[in-house]
Write a protein that holds these residues in place. Structure first.
Motif, PDB file in Angstrom:
ATOM      1  N   ASN A  99       0.802   0.110   2.406  1.00 26.21           N
ATOM      2  CA  ASN A  99       0.722  -0.370   3.790  1.00 26.21           C
ATOM      3  C   ASN A  99       0.942   0.765   4.795  1.00 26.21           C
ATOM      4  N   ASN A 100       0.242   1.898   4.547  1.00 26.85           N
ATOM      5  CA  ASN A 100       0.257   3.057   5.454  1.00 26.85           C
ATOM      6  C   ASN A 100       1.619   3.743   5.579  1.00 26.85           C
ATOM      7  N   HIS A 101       2.460   3.573   4.575  1.00 27.23           N
ATOM      8  CA  HIS A 101       3.748   4.265   4.528  1.00 27.23           C
ATOM      9  C   HIS A 101       3.984   4.786   3.111  1.00 27.23           C
ATOM     10  N   LEU A 102       4.885   5.745   3.000  1.00 20.49           N
ATOM     11  CA  LEU A 102       5.325   6.240   1.700  1.00 20.49           C
ATOM     12  C   LEU A 102       6.705   5.651   1.417  1.00 20.49           C
ATOM     13  N   TYR A 103       6.815   4.923   0.302  1.00 24.80           N
ATOM     14  CA  TYR A 103       8.067   4.274  -0.072  1.00 24.80           C
ATOM     15  C   TYR A 103       8.793   5.115  -1.114  1.00 24.80           C
ATOM     16  N   PHE A 104      10.116   5.162  -1.008  1.00 23.54           N
ATOM     17  CA  PHE A 104      10.929   5.969  -1.909  1.00 23.54           C
ATOM     18  C   PHE A 104      12.368   5.465  -1.861  1.00 23.54           C
ATOM     19  N   ASN A 105      13.207   5.950  -2.755  1.00 24.91           N
ATOM     20  CA  ASN A 105      14.630   5.602  -2.770  1.00 24.91           C
ATOM     21  C   ASN A 105      15.431   6.643  -2.018  1.00 24.91           C
TER      22      ASN A 105
END
Length: 483
Positions: A198-204
């Motif tokens: 969704n046009n973002h980079l997800y990470f912890n």
């Protein structure tokens, strides 16, 4: 089980002559692969349009990057990054445009490097931590930039980005202010790789207050934010297995009661949040794979008993069990692996034949064992599943010839070749490049080296002896194809 029939290899040898150059972060014995000595590298100055990347050790220069065109004589050192007396140990090869980025241990310790497939084009991007060890990890591309975690000597391990230049390499945000680590990448089970959704980079990340939780970024400091605090307070929810299926991102995480459950990312509101998918608590989802618009995974029923079976998300919400493969309270330990030819392939123990290869169309009746490769109750030790030339290739043991290379086209299952007769060749890092399947294997004579196959016995052969004799040539954790 049947063996795969052999075919004429002459045409394959002719085809090698016109193949574009292959880059291999590997080492072949110099007697077979050219020189490339000192701190430089071998090969010409022209930039290859396609190449393989892997790490290896020729026994004298340490673990360094090498290049290959698929033949022993065309395999040579790319560049001795570390120099004499050490290993650069390149790893985490990640392509962005016409460049491959990786981490390596050079004169400035562990830093970010890049290559275009030539010795001159293999160089450090930036000395991120002038006083020590930057330790770049978790490399991923998003919106035209490379993202990774690193330490600069003042801040802890944080999120960084790079455009491939020193001036364009910078920290995105000091998520855990000061010298503390934000611990990007820390997770349960198989971890959580940075994932675009969704046009973002997800990470912890851990901001020092809320523990390790799911975060996202749009590449700016202001746009780097925590998605949710599943495990309230300073404890960690340790999100893992983020997988996008049917336009929704799913992941596993644990709450403040140590219940490990399935969640989805909800971006419908002004701020993102995580929503629990399953009812009840403690299903312990793992091995998430997207298939036919849903996510499939291994889990136990809510409340426990460790009866791990194959489950999936349901189109109307919630989750449903696909099949009780090992009926009753016994666990099949079903583990989804990948999708091939319109079916989900997994490993599971049906209670009689040990852990074997299975496939599923998403229904109970359509979830069946492919074959009992290792007859009886013994496991066939399946791994390294890779699709090549209309078939599924993998490592397995039939109990007689050890861990060897096998394949199936969805019907018959057969061993491709017994590379190490009487032992285990342990084929690994299966990688498709230019119509050929490359992998690491040990024939019991020359150690772990670079091999290739066209799917036949005669077409399965060692490319070269990187570390002459019994020494292992391939010492890395992957073979990467740039094409």
């Amino acid at each position: 089980m049947q063996r795969i029939s052999s075919s004429n290899r002459f045409a394959e040898r002719i085809r090698f002559g016109s193949r574009t150059a292959i880059l291999a972060l590997a080492g072949l014995a110099l007697t077979a692969c050219g020189s490339g000595g000192g701190g430089g590298g071998g090969g010409g100055s022209s930039t290859p349009s396609a190449f393989l990347l892997f790490r290896a050790d020729d026994g004298s220069k340490g673990a360094e990057p090498w290049t290959s065109d698929g033949s022993g004589s065309g395999t040579e050192l790319l560049k001795n990054i570390k120099g004499s007396g050490g290993d650069s140990r390149p790893d985490e090869f990640t392509r962005m445009g016409d460049t491959v980025f990786f981490k390596a241990n050079g004169p400035d310790n562990s830093e970010l490097y890049k290559t275009d497939g030539t010795a001159g084009g293999t160089q450090q991007v930036k000395d991120i931590n002038p006083s020590g060890y930057a330790g770049p990890q978790h490399l991923a591309t998003y919106d035209g930039a490379l993202y990774f975690t690193a330490k600069d000597g003042s801040n802890g391990s944080e999120l960084w980005r790079s455009d491939g230049t020193a001036s364009g390499t910078r920290m995105v945000k000091d998520i855990n202010p000061g010298p503390g680590d934000s611990e990007p990448g820390k997770a349960l089970y198989s971890g959580l790789s940075p994932t675009v959704y969704n046009n973002h980079l997800y990470f912890n990340a851990n901001d020092g207050t809320n523990g390790v939780e799911l975060w996202r970024t749009d590449g700016t400091k202001a746009g780097t934010e925590r998605v949710t605090d599943i495990n309230n307070g300073s404890d960690d929810s340790l999100p893992f297995g983020l997988t996008v299926a049917g336009g929704t991102a799913y992941f596993g995480a644990q709450d403040s009661s140590s219940n490990r459950d399935l969640y989805r990312v909800d971006t419908s509101g002004a701020s993102p949040k995580a929503v629990k998918v399953n009812s009840g608590n403690g299903i312990i989802p793992n091995s998430l794979v997207a298939f036919d618009g849903e996510v499939y995974f291994r889990a136990q029923p809510a409340g426990g008993n460790f009866d791990y079976e194959l489950w999936r998300t349901a189109s109307g919400g919630g989750i449903t069990q696909v099949k009780d493969i090992n009926s009753g309270s016994n666990a099949s330990q079903a583990a989804p692996r990948l999708v091939f030819d319109g079916k989900l392939y997994l490993t599971a123990n049906g209670g009689t034949d040990g852990t074997e290869l299975w496939r599923s169309d998403g229904t109970a009746s359509g979830t069946k064992q492919v074959a009992d490769i290792n007859p009886g109750s013994n496991d066939s030790r399946i791994g390294a599943l890779t699709v090549f030339n209309g078939a599924l290739y993998f490592q397995a043991s039939d109990g007689s010839s050890g861990d060897e290379l096998w394949r199936t086209s969805g019907g018959a299952v057969g061993q491709v070749a017994d590379i190490n007769p009487g032992g285990d060749s342990d084929p690994a890092f299966l990688t498709v490049f230019d119509g050929t399947l490359y992998f690491r294997a040990d024939d019991g004579i020359t150690g772990e080296e670079l091999w290739e196959t066209d799917g036949t016995i005669s077409g399965t052969q060692r490319v070269g002896d990187i570390n002459t004799g019994l020494g292992d040539g391939l010492t890395g954790s992957a073979i990467f194809a740039f094409q």
